[in-house]
Design a protein around this motif. Sequence first.
Motif, PDB file in Angstrom:
ATOM      1  N   ASN A   1      21.532  27.278 102.604  1.00 17.54           N
ATOM      2  CA  ASN A   1      22.100  26.561 103.745  1.00 17.54           C
ATOM      3  C   ASN A   1      22.260  27.465 104.960  1.00 17.54           C
ATOM      4  OD1 ASN A   1      22.950  23.634 103.265  1.00 17.54           O
ATOM      5  ND2 ASN A   1      23.676  24.614 101.381  1.00 17.54           N
ATOM      6  N   ASP A   2      22.470  28.766 104.725  1.00 22.44           N
ATOM      7  CA  ASP A   2      22.655  29.703 105.836  1.00 22.44           C
ATOM      8  C   ASP A   2      21.343  30.261 106.370  1.00 22.44           C
ATOM      9  OD1 ASP A   2      25.397  29.373 105.626  1.00 22.44           O
ATOM     10  OD2 ASP A   2      25.667  31.109 104.311  1.00 22.44           O
TER      11      ASP A   2
ATOM     12  N   ASP B   1      23.899  33.070 100.291  1.00 22.63           N
ATOM     13  CA  ASP B   1      23.598  32.268 101.487  1.00 22.63           C
ATOM     14  C   ASP B   1      23.836  30.767 101.269  1.00 22.63           C
ATOM     15  OD1 ASP B   1      21.478  31.524  99.887  1.00 22.63           O
ATOM     16  OD2 ASP B   1      19.974  32.647 101.007  1.00 22.63           O
ATOM     17  N   ARG B   2      24.740  30.443 100.370  1.00 24.29           N
ATOM     18  CA  ARG B   2      25.071  29.045 100.080  1.00 24.29           C
ATOM     19  C   ARG B   2      23.818  28.248  99.728  1.00 24.29           C
ATOM     20  NH1 ARG B   2      27.680  25.682 103.698  1.00 24.29           N
ATOM     21  NH2 ARG B   2      26.417  26.526 105.390  1.00 24.29           N
TER      22      ARG B   2
ATOM     23  N   THR C   1      25.790  29.062  90.618  1.00 29.35           N
ATOM     24  CA  THR C   1      25.522  30.363  91.227  1.00 29.35           C
ATOM     25  C   THR C   1      25.028  31.317  90.142  1.00 29.35           C
ATOM     26  OG1 THR C   1      27.216  30.024  92.911  1.00 29.35           O
ATOM     27  CG2 THR C   1      26.504  32.301  92.501  1.00 29.35           C
TER      28      THR C   1
END
Length: 258
Positions: free
Chosen positions: A151-152, A147-148, A83
């Motif tokens: 993934n989102d 947002d991962r 991250t």
Amino acid sequence: MKKLMIAGLMLAAATTPASAWGPLGHRVTGALAERYLSADAKAAVEALLGVETLAEASTWPDEQRSNPDEFWQKQATPWHYVTMPEGTDYDASMAPPQGDAMTALATFTATLKDKSASLADRQRALRFIVHIVGDLHQPMHTGDGSDRGGNDVKVMWFEKPSNLHMVWDEDMLNHQGLSYTEMSTWLAARITPEKVQAWTVTDPKVWIKESATLRPGVYPSNQMLSWQYGYDHIGTAKERLSMAGVRIAAYLNEVFRK
């Protein structure tokens, strides 16, 4: 009715996990890496893996995700990404308690160098290193924490439900209709000695910074993705695979240098 169907498909996609470069992408990086291994590294890899190629080893950490062992279910999940919020540099404090791809890479590198470690531990370390180096070259594996890793971000890929992470992991590459041997051969033909020299960087923070720089440009302006999105981004995806292959080899060459 069509809008309702699309909405339903998008909702279904919301529960579909995406992990890393898919099997095609990872195998391409492994196959490319084998072309650039030093003699010492090649011998060390063969001593550890036998007939198992780096292409085969590259997908092993993903294949173990359903292993019920606590190691896979509680510890290893975050070791495929880092991250890095927009405008920042990598900081290990952003990692989950179990660590992230950067901390795992350091741990597995130490294990691989430790000749007193068991064969099984060194094999696992080698497979993870090949996999993690590949992952860190996928722009969505350096997420901004919002947002991962995409993934989102739900999208439709040629009218099928997907998400931005999955588009980069698998959809764009699989749409090429190539095997990993075909794709790696075609990419290798375009990797000049000058590119190998320029790409031979073994500092993972450099790879992460590159991915973070690319990241904002991969977000689409709408949810319906098909030919245009692929046209705009497949060149970047192929270059990142090529760079990852060269760097897996460079990293292993450094680890096994006598």
